[in-house]
Write a protein that holds these residues in place. Sequence first.
Motif, PDB file in Angstrom:
ATOM      1  N   PHE A  82       0.834  -1.190   0.000  1.00 21.16           N
ATOM      2  CA  PHE A  82       0.000   0.000   0.000  1.00 21.16           C
ATOM      3  C   PHE A  82       0.878   1.252   0.000  1.00 21.16           C
ATOM      4  N   LYS A  83       1.858   1.273   0.896  1.00 29.09           N
ATOM      5  CA  LYS A  83       2.713   2.464   1.004  1.00 29.09           C
ATOM      6  C   LYS A  83       3.486   2.698  -0.283  1.00 29.09           C
TER       7      LYS A  83
ATOM      8  N   MET B   2       3.318   5.786  -2.990  1.00 27.46           N
ATOM      9  CA  MET B   2       4.504   6.523  -3.453  1.00 27.46           C
ATOM     10  C   MET B   2       4.600   6.511  -4.974  1.00 27.46           C
ATOM     11  N   ALA B   3       4.321   5.347  -5.565  1.00 24.85           N
ATOM     12  CA  ALA B   3       4.391   5.234  -7.025  1.00 24.85           C
ATOM     13  C   ALA B   3       3.312   6.112  -7.669  1.00 24.85           C
ATOM     14  N   GLY B   4       2.094   6.039  -7.147  1.00 24.19           N
ATOM     15  CA  GLY B   4       0.987   6.808  -7.720  1.00 24.19           C
ATOM     16  C   GLY B   4       1.218   8.298  -7.622  1.00 24.19           C
ATOM     17  N   THR B   5       1.585   8.769  -6.427  1.00 21.99           N
ATOM     18  CA  THR B   5       1.826  10.205  -6.263  1.00 21.99           C
ATOM     19  C   THR B   5       3.029  10.625  -7.113  1.00 21.99           C
ATOM     20  N   GLY B   6       4.031   9.758  -7.179  1.00 21.22           N
ATOM     21  CA  GLY B   6       5.224  10.058  -7.975  1.00 21.22           C
ATOM     22  C   GLY B   6       4.875  10.230  -9.442  1.00 21.22           C
ATOM     23  N   LEU B   7       4.038   9.347  -9.949  1.00 23.73           N
ATOM     24  CA  LEU B   7       3.657   9.449 -11.369  1.00 23.73           C
ATOM     25  C   LEU B   7       2.857  10.723 -11.624  1.00 23.73           C
ATOM     26  N   PHE B   8       1.987  11.032 -10.692  1.00 28.68           N
ATOM     27  CA  PHE B   8       1.198  12.263 -10.831  1.00 28.68           C
ATOM     28  C   PHE B   8       2.127  13.484 -10.867  1.00 28.68           C
ATOM     29  N   LEU B   9       3.099  13.499  -9.968  1.00 26.99           N
ATOM     30  CA  LEU B   9       4.053  14.613  -9.940  1.00 26.99           C
ATOM     31  C   LEU B   9       4.897  14.646 -11.216  1.00 26.99           C
ATOM     32  N   SER B  10       5.182  13.465 -11.776  1.00 20.89           N
ATOM     33  CA  SER B  10       5.975  13.411 -13.010  1.00 20.89           C
ATOM     34  C   SER B  10       5.210  14.035 -14.169  1.00 20.89           C
ATOM     35  N   ILE B  11       3.897  13.791 -14.204  1.00 21.41           N
ATOM     36  CA  ILE B  11       3.083  14.397 -15.265  1.00 21.41           C
ATOM     37  C   ILE B  11       3.068  15.918 -15.067  1.00 21.41           C
ATOM     38  N   PHE B  12       2.938  16.326 -13.819  1.00 20.05           N
ATOM     39  CA  PHE B  12       2.948  17.759 -13.518  1.00 20.05           C
ATOM     40  C   PHE B  12       4.216  18.427 -14.041  1.00 20.05           C
ATOM     41  N   LEU B  13       5.357  17.729 -13.872  1.00 20.11           N
ATOM     42  CA  LEU B  13       6.630  18.324 -14.304  1.00 20.11           C
ATOM     43  C   LEU B  13       6.633  18.616 -15.802  1.00 20.11           C
ATOM     44  N   ILE B  14       5.990  17.730 -16.585  1.00 23.22           N
ATOM     45  CA  ILE B  14       5.942  17.953 -18.040  1.00 23.22           C
ATOM     46  C   ILE B  14       5.169  19.243 -18.327  1.00 23.22           C
TER      47      ILE B  14
ATOM     48  N   THR C 111       6.337  -1.226  -9.468  1.00 20.08           N
ATOM     49  CA  THR C 111       5.646  -1.286  -8.171  1.00 20.08           C
ATOM     50  C   THR C 111       4.153  -1.494  -8.379  1.00 20.08           C
ATOM     51  N   LEU C 112       3.617  -0.842  -9.424  1.00 17.57           N
ATOM     52  CA  LEU C 112       2.183  -0.957  -9.666  1.00 17.57           C
ATOM     53  C   LEU C 112       1.824  -2.222 -10.443  1.00 17.57           C
ATOM     54  N   GLY C 113       2.849  -3.025 -10.781  1.00 19.12           N
ATOM     55  CA  GLY C 113       2.558  -4.339 -11.345  1.00 19.12           C
ATOM     56  C   GLY C 113       2.729  -4.491 -12.839  1.00 19.12           C
ATOM     57  N   PHE C 114       3.472  -3.584 -13.468  1.00 18.16           N
ATOM     58  CA  PHE C 114       3.753  -3.760 -14.896  1.00 18.16           C
ATOM     59  C   PHE C 114       4.980  -4.642 -15.035  1.00 18.16           C
ATOM     60  N   TYR C 115       4.835  -5.817 -15.653  1.00 18.33           N
ATOM     61  CA  TYR C 115       5.973  -6.742 -15.658  1.00 18.33           C
ATOM     62  C   TYR C 115       6.315  -7.334 -17.017  1.00 18.33           C
TER      63      TYR C 115
ATOM     64  N   ASN D 252       1.735  -7.194  -9.396  1.00 16.45           N
ATOM     65  CA  ASN D 252       0.553  -7.278 -10.239  1.00 16.45           C
ATOM     66  C   ASN D 252      -0.441  -8.294  -9.660  1.00 16.45           C
ATOM     67  N   ARG D 253       0.076  -9.454  -9.285  1.00 17.36           N
ATOM     68  CA  ARG D 253      -0.801 -10.491  -8.718  1.00 17.36           C
ATOM     69  C   ARG D 253      -1.399 -10.025  -7.391  1.00 17.36           C
ATOM     70  N   TYR D 254      -0.622  -9.252  -6.652  1.00 18.75           N
ATOM     71  CA  TYR D 254      -1.116  -8.740  -5.368  1.00 18.75           C
ATOM     72  C   TYR D 254      -2.319  -7.813  -5.600  1.00 18.75           C
ATOM     73  N   VAL D 255      -2.170  -6.909  -6.567  1.00 17.86           N
ATOM     74  CA  VAL D 255      -3.277  -5.980  -6.856  1.00 17.86           C
ATOM     75  C   VAL D 255      -4.502  -6.771  -7.307  1.00 17.86           C
ATOM     76  N   ARG D 256      -4.280  -7.760  -8.185  1.00 14.72           N
ATOM     77  CA  ARG D 256      -5.402  -8.559  -8.665  1.00 14.72           C
ATOM     78  C   ARG D 256      -6.050  -9.349  -7.525  1.00 14.72           C
ATOM     79  N   ALA D 257      -5.232  -9.857  -6.619  1.00 14.29           N
ATOM     80  CA  ALA D 257      -5.771 -10.621  -5.485  1.00 14.29           C
ATOM     81  C   ALA D 257      -6.605  -9.729  -4.597  1.00 14.29           C
ATOM     82  N   LYS D 258      -6.120  -8.487  -4.403  1.00 15.14           N
ATOM     83  CA  LYS D 258      -6.861  -7.534  -3.565  1.00 15.14           C
ATOM     84  C   LYS D 258      -8.210  -7.207  -4.200  1.00 15.14           C
ATOM     85  N   LEU D 259      -8.193  -7.051  -5.540  1.00 11.98           N
ATOM     86  CA  LEU D 259      -9.427  -6.665  -6.217  1.00 11.98           C
ATOM     87  C   LEU D 259     -10.374  -7.849  -6.413  1.00 11.98           C
ATOM     88  N   LEU D 260      -9.798  -9.016  -6.751  1.00 14.84           N
ATOM     89  CA  LEU D 260     -10.644 -10.168  -7.111  1.00 14.84           C
ATOM     90  C   LEU D 260     -10.743 -11.204  -5.997  1.00 14.84           C
ATOM     91  N   GLY D 261      -9.678 -11.261  -5.179  1.00 16.02           N
ATOM     92  CA  GLY D 261      -9.610 -12.337  -4.199  1.00 16.02           C
ATOM     93  C   GLY D 261     -10.506 -12.090  -3.063  1.00 16.02           C
TER      94      GLY D 261
END
Lengths: 217, 247
Positions: A3-4, A8-20, A180-184, B238-247
């Motif tokens: 969660f933490k 951080m990732a979400g706010t960071g990305l938002f701030l990155s867009i702001f910088l543009i 961090t947000l799950g892009f792999y 990614n799996r963690y987010v999906r688990a939180k949303l779907l699990g």
Amino acid sequence: MFFKKSIMAGTGLFLSIFLIVHLSANCLLLLPESMARELYNAYSTILRESIVITIVAYLLYLSIILHVVYAAIVTYKNYKASPDRYMMNHTNETSSWSSQNMGLLGVFILLFIVIHMANFWARIKLGLGDGVGFDAAGNLDVYEVTYSLFQNIYFVVFYSIMMIPLGLHLNHALKSAFKTLGFYHKKGLRVLAKISLVYAVVIAVGFGIIPLIVYLK
Amino acid sequence: MKVTFKIWRQDSPKSKGVLKSYETDGISEDMSFLEALDHLNEILVAKNEKVVAFEYDCREGICGQCGLFINGRAHGPHEHTTACQLHMRSFKDGDTIVVEPWRAAAFPIIKDLVVDRSAFDRIIEKGGYISAKTGTAPEANAMLIPKEIADASMDVAACIGCGACVATCKNASAALFTSAKINHLNKLPQGKPEQHRRVLDMTAQMEAEGFGSCTLTGACEVECPAGISIASIAEMNNRYVRAKLLG
Ligand code: FES
């Protein structure tokens, strides 16, 4: 922890867009003096009077605060997870310096933000310090605030140099936020690493060079 | 060859440790690093001194027991290797080699170079398995798995649980290990029924054990003997987010 880090990732990305957006607006300063003053002041008046921008501004303040607070918590927890370090430590050989020192770089950036806001935000929005006049079109003369600040070589050097930690921070931050947000996706991650580098260079060089150009104008 | 070892000596979990110097002679460059430590211990036995405690089992790079921090790097100077697969020819005659245990709050030192890695076992206990009916082995072709999926699963199943990822991480994060164990099973049809619970339970245990968070520096993927990529950590997220949303 997820969660933490996601905050951080979400706010960071938002701030990155702001910088543009911020950098694009700053490019107005590169125009010849007469045009620059008019356009820059008109643009900043639009921003100040727009309700949408006001909301976005509050989101920005909130993002900065959340990013910093969670960074502090995460850093403290990480410190507790690895209290005694090695007598001989070469772990820096296996990853980039900036990735290992995001917190330190962040402190520099925060210091910069505080001074930057004292220079502009406090004067323009809060009315602290010297009053700000109006230009020929009746807009608040924000251009003058910028121009006069960058007649001082110390500020020019400070603003330019502080873009180095910003660039280093952003290069690691952008690609990592997505992970961090799950892009792999493996190929996607390689492309993302290149985008991060280009983004960081553009932002750092862009913001770093504008005060110099204004100074030399 | 002559080599001076500087080794972390610590009698018990609570006592204070120190680096102690030992000069050795008669080491051959064909010896593995563990054989060189055996050689040192023989010298210590002959001198009636306490031997250096260190862990090993297979000595062929597959069990993950031989976690040692050598000259400032997890498993020594090479990438993707274990200490038992490191040979003395990687060092020069007259070298001083510093050997320390893994250092992480979640891996308390038991004695000398031996640390307690049972935190990993407790993460596994939370879902690093599948619930299956016992009985005779099922017919191998009853459940078909596409080759790409089997390969991707095998890539992360290669984790030997040595703890080098934790040891080299500036935050002592166990993200690479935990992600490997989760992704290995969650990619396969056999692991699917419990996939969401697995992610949530194993990551919760990882946190409870006091490992740090992941900064994605990428140091772990360099030291990992199995060469597991940090993309595996992103996949876990990614799996963690999906688990939180779907699990
Ligand atoms: S002793 Fe088994 S991996 Fe080194």
